[in-house]
Design a protein around this motif. Structure first.
Motif, PDB file in Angstrom:
ATOM      1  N   THR A 174       7.325  -3.157   3.031  1.00 14.93           N
ATOM      2  CA  THR A 174       6.236  -2.597   1.886  1.00 14.93           C
ATOM      3  C   THR A 174       4.851  -2.259   2.492  1.00 14.93           C
ATOM      4  O   THR A 174       4.268  -1.253   2.157  1.00 14.93           O
ATOM      5  CB  THR A 174       5.888  -3.687   0.924  1.00 14.93           C
ATOM      6  OG1 THR A 174       5.411  -4.820   1.528  1.00 14.93           O
ATOM      7  CG2 THR A 174       7.209  -3.845   0.083  1.00 14.93           C
ATOM      8  N   HIS A 175       4.567  -2.908   3.819  1.00 19.14           N
ATOM      9  CA  HIS A 175       3.220  -2.729   4.417  1.00 19.14           C
ATOM     10  C   HIS A 175       3.412  -1.204   4.870  1.00 19.14           C
ATOM     11  O   HIS A 175       2.697  -0.468   5.118  1.00 19.14           O
ATOM     12  CB  HIS A 175       3.154  -3.646   5.397  1.00 19.14           C
ATOM     13  CG  HIS A 175       2.557  -5.026   4.977  1.00 19.14           C
ATOM     14  ND1 HIS A 175       1.465  -5.620   5.407  1.00 19.14           N
ATOM     15  CD2 HIS A 175       3.046  -5.716   4.121  1.00 19.14           C
ATOM     16  CE1 HIS A 175       1.236  -6.648   4.671  1.00 19.14           C
ATOM     17  NE2 HIS A 175       2.195  -7.065   3.881  1.00 19.14           N
ATOM     18  N   LEU A 176       4.627  -0.986   5.762  1.00 17.92           N
ATOM     19  CA  LEU A 176       4.609   0.340   6.187  1.00 17.92           C
ATOM     20  C   LEU A 176       4.940   1.432   5.135  1.00 17.92           C
ATOM     21  O   LEU A 176       4.141   2.446   5.355  1.00 17.92           O
ATOM     22  CB  LEU A 176       6.321   0.383   6.964  1.00 17.92           C
ATOM     23  CG  LEU A 176       6.232  -0.609   8.277  1.00 17.92           C
ATOM     24  CD1 LEU A 176       7.774  -0.711   8.755  1.00 17.92           C
ATOM     25  CD2 LEU A 176       5.405  -0.495   9.141  1.00 17.92           C
ATOM     26  N   LEU A 177       5.466   0.847   4.119  1.00 16.00           N
ATOM     27  CA  LEU A 177       5.541   2.122   3.103  1.00 16.00           C
ATOM     28  C   LEU A 177       4.118   2.405   2.371  1.00 16.00           C
ATOM     29  O   LEU A 177       3.664   3.505   2.374  1.00 16.00           O
ATOM     30  CB  LEU A 177       6.399   1.640   1.949  1.00 16.00           C
ATOM     31  CG  LEU A 177       6.363   2.319   0.470  1.00 16.00           C
ATOM     32  CD1 LEU A 177       6.955   3.781   0.877  1.00 16.00           C
ATOM     33  CD2 LEU A 177       7.364   1.815  -0.385  1.00 16.00           C
ATOM     34  N   HIS A 178       3.237   1.428   2.476  1.00 19.66           N
ATOM     35  CA  HIS A 178       1.862   1.413   1.687  1.00 19.66           C
ATOM     36  C   HIS A 178       1.149   2.557   2.649  1.00 19.66           C
ATOM     37  O   HIS A 178       0.265   3.493   2.189  1.00 19.66           O
ATOM     38  CB  HIS A 178       1.304   0.088   1.600  1.00 19.66           C
ATOM     39  CG  HIS A 178       0.170  -0.139   0.962  1.00 19.66           C
ATOM     40  ND1 HIS A 178      -0.899  -1.142   0.654  1.00 19.66           N
ATOM     41  CD2 HIS A 178      -0.647   1.054   0.228  1.00 19.66           C
ATOM     42  CE1 HIS A 178      -1.778  -0.886  -0.156  1.00 19.66           C
ATOM     43  NE2 HIS A 178      -1.837   0.602  -0.139  1.00 19.66           N
ATOM     44  N   LYS A 179       1.207   1.949   4.082  1.00 18.11           N
ATOM     45  CA  LYS A 179       0.324   2.865   4.882  1.00 18.11           C
ATOM     46  C   LYS A 179       0.958   4.362   4.838  1.00 18.11           C
ATOM     47  O   LYS A 179       0.072   5.408   4.931  1.00 18.11           O
ATOM     48  CB  LYS A 179       0.344   2.187   6.188  1.00 18.11           C
ATOM     49  CG  LYS A 179      -0.575   3.160   7.252  1.00 18.11           C
ATOM     50  CD  LYS A 179      -1.943   3.145   7.111  1.00 18.11           C
ATOM     51  CE  LYS A 179      -2.708   4.060   7.993  1.00 18.11           C
ATOM     52  NZ  LYS A 179      -2.740   3.354   9.258  1.00 18.11           N
ATOM     53  N   ALA A 180       2.166   4.699   4.899  1.00 21.99           N
ATOM     54  CA  ALA A 180       2.895   5.850   4.890  1.00 21.99           C
ATOM     55  C   ALA A 180       2.543   6.763   3.628  1.00 21.99           C
ATOM     56  O   ALA A 180       1.920   7.955   3.883  1.00 21.99           O
ATOM     57  CB  ALA A 180       4.339   5.998   5.017  1.00 21.99           C
ATOM     58  N   LEU A 181       2.141   6.143   2.559  1.00 20.04           N
ATOM     59  CA  LEU A 181       1.801   6.633   1.239  1.00 20.04           C
ATOM     60  C   LEU A 181       0.287   7.392   1.453  1.00 20.04           C
ATOM     61  O   LEU A 181       0.164   8.286   0.973  1.00 20.04           O
ATOM     62  CB  LEU A 181       2.032   5.981   0.324  1.00 20.04           C
ATOM     63  CG  LEU A 181       3.614   5.635  -0.556  1.00 20.04           C
ATOM     64  CD1 LEU A 181       3.360   4.339  -1.314  1.00 20.04           C
ATOM     65  CD2 LEU A 181       4.175   6.980  -0.967  1.00 20.04           C
ATOM     66  N   SER A 202      -0.654  -0.514  10.987  1.00 17.36           N
ATOM     67  CA  SER A 202      -1.114  -1.056   9.446  1.00 17.36           C
ATOM     68  C   SER A 202      -1.775  -2.452   9.890  1.00 17.36           C
ATOM     69  O   SER A 202      -1.571  -3.234  10.695  1.00 17.36           O
ATOM     70  CB  SER A 202       0.189  -1.195   8.603  1.00 17.36           C
ATOM     71  OG  SER A 202       0.004  -2.261   7.542  1.00 17.36           O
ATOM     72  N   LYS A 203      -2.727  -2.469   9.040  1.00 19.48           N
ATOM     73  CA  LYS A 203      -3.318  -4.157   8.836  1.00 19.48           C
ATOM     74  C   LYS A 203      -3.670  -4.393   7.399  1.00 19.48           C
ATOM     75  O   LYS A 203      -4.236  -3.533   6.538  1.00 19.48           O
ATOM     76  CB  LYS A 203      -4.670  -3.842   9.702  1.00 19.48           C
ATOM     77  CG  LYS A 203      -5.382  -5.265   9.877  1.00 19.48           C
ATOM     78  CD  LYS A 203      -6.871  -4.904  10.464  1.00 19.48           C
ATOM     79  CE  LYS A 203      -6.549  -4.794  12.032  1.00 19.48           C
ATOM     80  NZ  LYS A 203      -7.985  -5.076  12.724  1.00 19.48           N
ATOM     81  N   GLU A 204      -3.124  -5.351   6.880  1.00 24.07           N
ATOM     82  CA  GLU A 204      -3.212  -5.952   5.517  1.00 24.07           C
ATOM     83  C   GLU A 204      -3.469  -7.299   5.307  1.00 24.07           C
ATOM     84  O   GLU A 204      -2.967  -8.127   6.293  1.00 24.07           O
ATOM     85  CB  GLU A 204      -1.931  -5.590   4.904  1.00 24.07           C
ATOM     86  CG  GLU A 204      -1.880  -4.135   4.396  1.00 24.07           C
ATOM     87  CD  GLU A 204      -0.828  -3.843   3.248  1.00 24.07           C
ATOM     88  OE1 GLU A 204      -0.962  -4.601   2.185  1.00 24.07           O
ATOM     89  OE2 GLU A 204      -0.113  -3.122   3.174  1.00 24.07           O
ATOM     90  N   VAL A 205      -4.402  -7.532   4.206  1.00 22.59           N
ATOM     91  CA  VAL A 205      -4.595  -9.032   3.856  1.00 22.59           C
ATOM     92  C   VAL A 205      -3.338  -9.239   3.217  1.00 22.59           C
ATOM     93  O   VAL A 205      -3.020  -8.941   2.317  1.00 22.59           O
ATOM     94  CB  VAL A 205      -5.820  -9.125   2.974  1.00 22.59           C
ATOM     95  CG1 VAL A 205      -5.875 -10.579   2.458  1.00 22.59           C
ATOM     96  CG2 VAL A 205      -6.911  -8.743   4.075  1.00 22.59           C
ATOM     97  N   CYS A 206      -2.578 -10.481   3.742  1.00 16.26           N
ATOM     98  CA  CYS A 206      -1.254 -10.871   2.895  1.00 16.26           C
ATOM     99  C   CYS A 206      -0.967 -12.445   3.215  1.00 16.26           C
ATOM    100  O   CYS A 206      -1.252 -12.801   4.042  1.00 16.26           O
ATOM    101  CB  CYS A 206      -0.047  -9.654   3.471  1.00 16.26           C
ATOM    102  SG  CYS A 206       1.183 -10.033   2.636  1.00 16.26           S
ATOM    103  N   GLY A 207      -0.273 -12.795   2.381  1.00 15.02           N
ATOM    104  CA  GLY A 207       0.260 -14.029   2.387  1.00 15.02           C
ATOM    105  C   GLY A 207       1.659 -14.223   3.387  1.00 15.02           C
ATOM    106  O   GLY A 207       1.835 -15.407   3.781  1.00 15.02           O
ATOM    107  N   GLY A 208       2.131 -13.133   3.636  1.00 13.15           N
ATOM    108  CA  GLY A 208       3.511 -13.387   4.471  1.00 13.15           C
ATOM    109  C   GLY A 208       4.711 -13.571   3.334  1.00 13.15           C
ATOM    110  O   GLY A 208       4.405 -13.593   2.346  1.00 13.15           O
TER     111      GLY A 208
END
Length: 595
Positions: A462-469, A557-563
């Motif tokens: 989902t992180h990769l998808l978010h950045k690709a979008l 990609s760099k995101e704030v996330c709980g994992g």
């Protein structure tokens, strides 16, 4: 003591015991397909109770808004609530039973906190079974603090055991704390946990000290955790000596609004009282669901269906009290006013809340008109029946097809000298519920959050998808929600128009390119402001702690996330977008799989 005072005292007490206050989370669980709503204070903390390090440390405290919808039909009595607040404190591999029980006892009995007389307290502890021994440590601690042995009750797993969340994982005994209301015991066997109302549970301390494996074997955890929960509304009612939560300041302002609108006086007629309680509870719940940062709108599926159901049930009970037009706006404004300090998000979304309640009221009133018209068509044939009874299947079709409540069918039937075969209707309704429940169990099986190897891969994807979008469509792209199961991911994002085939293909290609590059995934704990300055993406409107986890995927990609996340992207597999569609106005939805 008021609810606001209880909330403040609880947080203040645990902060004095070196706990860090963390923000309560959304009512809509992130990446957890197993439940529709956040059901308990511990729910958002499951990954940390299962071993993930929390950025705020090992001692935590918060207050959390919760929704439970196990049996909406029970709401209306003096105790069941759809929406409630839970106070919680946690030890993540730090202190254990001795300190946890000591903290609870101190907060409950000390004059500067709740000042509950010792003689009113009783506790239950785990009695042990063939798999796990009796919890003598908790019992001994309670006795040491002054609870006499006769008020320490050893109960079985069904009463004093939590978990695991799924088939395997962390679990353990709990100790529950009860207040004796002074009511006469219902029998010689009356004890805490009895349903007669003599004993009211006020607090529950869960001790996660075991891991259950696939063979059903329990082994002790190296770093056991503590998870506790105290319900605000119930505790306040007990402290104020009230018989019901509806007699406290949590509900009296709402009841006053309904009294003004209907001309009824609460406490004079049980049927009216039940309707007033249902309206108050359901308006409060609907206001918080709509006002949540990840709030859903009324619909016919999932959380949106629950929201629609509680709004319409409130409207129906308003009609029972003589309210034929729209009326939900006024009590909703009262809820917002009562909670805007503790939960600023409901005030921020005031206009949306009021607009959606009004829209849903209008829709339901239209539904009722259609149902009445359909009923009128049936009347000539129904009157030919000498028994003057409407078959239950006919009443159920009105309910199932037109959303027409059976109570209104009965009301209209009475006007024509007819009755409804309720037994037949109830049987059809029960069958409908069982089918719905079976369907839900298929969708929401597996316990609380699923943190398996496959869902961890999806989470990173989902992180990769978010950045690709963002790369393909522009920087206006913002995540509006995601949902992950072991079979697929679903990702909602802000975008005004459908994606073209070319855009979908480019996004898919970019994601798969990053997977082929086998980028390293690293995690760092830092201040939220530092994370944002460093270019980390954070969900708009989401509450964060001052310390957050930032996951960086190579140079991409760099995101704030709980994992949780994979260690490097090559582990994910091949990414494929199956569908791109509208989710709601201005929000698109992607469904994708990995193989």
């Amino acid at each position: 003591m008021t609810a606001n005072e209880l909330r403040s005292k609880y947080i203040e007490f645990f902060k004095s015991k070196n706990h860090v206050e963390i923000s309560g989370k959304s009512l809509i669980p992130e990446n957890d397909p197993t439940v529709l709503f956040t059901t308990a204070g511990m729910h958002p903390l499951v990954p940390y109770l299962m071993g993930e390090p929390h950025p705020a440390g090992k001692r935590l405290v918060d207050y959390q808004k919760c929704i439970r919808t196990g049996d909406i039909e029970s709401v209306g009595d003096s105790s069941h609530l759809t929406f409630f607040e839970m106070l919680g404190n946690w030890s993540l591999g730090d202190y254990f039973k001795q300190e946890s029980i000591g903290f609870s006892f101190e907060f409950l009995t000390k004059p500067e906190y709740l000042h509950i007389p010792l003689e009113k307290l009783s506790v239950t502890v785990f009695a042990g079974d063939e798999s796990v021994p009796r919890d003598d440590e908790s019992a001994a601690r309670w006795e040491q603090l002054g609870i006499p042995r006769e008020r320490i009750h050893f109960l079985p797993r069904s009463d004093n055991w939590w978990g695991p969340a799924g088939e395997t994982g962390p679990c353990g005994p709990d100790t529950e704390i009860f207040i004796d209301t002074g009511k006469r015991a219902c029998s010689e066997n009356c004890r805490p946990g009895c349903g007669c109302g003599k004993y009211i549970e006020i607090w529950n301390n869960v001790f996660m000290q075991y891991n259950k494996d696939a063979d059903g074997v329990y082994t002790k955890l190296a770093h056991p955790c503590v998870d506790t929960g105290m319900g605000v509304e119930r505790t306040v009612a007990m402290l104020q000596g009230k018989k019901s939560v509806y007699e406290t300041e949590v509900f009296t302002p709402l009841i006053a609004v309904i009294e003004k609108l209907t001309g009824k006086t609460y406490g004079t007629d049980e049927a009216s009282d039940t309707s007033i309680r249902i309206i108050c509870d359901h308006v409060r719940a609907a206001t918080f669901i709509l006002g949540d940062p990840k709030g859903v709108l009324p619909s016919n599926v999932g959380a949106g269906y629950v929201l629609r159901r509680i709004i319409r049930r409130a409207v129906r009970h308003g009609r029972k009290l003589g309210l034929d037009g729209e009326f939900l706006k006024e009590p909703a404004q009262t809820v917002i006013g009562m909670y805007r300090d503790a939960y600023p998000e409901v005030d921020a979304k005031r206009e949306l809340i009021l607009a959606e309640l009004q829209r849903e009221e209008q829709k339901f009133l239209e539904t009722l008109k259609k149902g009445e018209a359909e009923f009128d068509k049936l009347v000539p044939n129904l009157l030919k029946n000498p028994a003057k009874v409407i078959p239950g299947r006919v009443a159920f079709r009105l309910y199932d097809t037109f959303g027409f409540p059976v109570e209104l069918t009965e009301e209209l039937a009475g006007e024509h000298g007819l009755t409804v075969n309720r037994e037949e209707f109830d049987a059809a309704y029960k069958k409908h519920q069982e089918l719905s429940r079976a369907g839900s169990e298929q969708v929401f099986k597996g316990g609380l959050a699923d943190h398996s190897e496959i869902t961890t891969k999806y989470h990173t994807a989902t992180h990769l998808l978010h950045k690709a979008l963002k790369m393909v469509l522009g920087d206006h792209i913002a995540q509006k929600g995601s949902n992950i199961t072991a079979e697929r991911l679903r990702f909602d994002f802000s975008h005004p128009a459908p994606m073209t085939k070319e855009e979908i293909q480019r996004v898919e290609d970019i994601v798969n390119e990053q997977i082929r590059r086998d980028l390293k995934v690293t995690m760092e704990v830092m201040d939220l402001e530092e994370a944002k300055k460093g270019g980390a993406t954070a969900l708009f409107g989401e509450k964060y702690e001052s310390k957050v986890k930032v996951y960086t995927i190579g140079d991409f990609s760099k995101e704030v996330c709980g994992g949780p996340h994979v260690e490097h992207t090559g582990l994910i597999g091949t990414f494929k977008i199956q569908k791109e569609q509208s989710s709601s106005a201005g929000v698109r939805r992607i469904r994708a799989v990995i193989s």
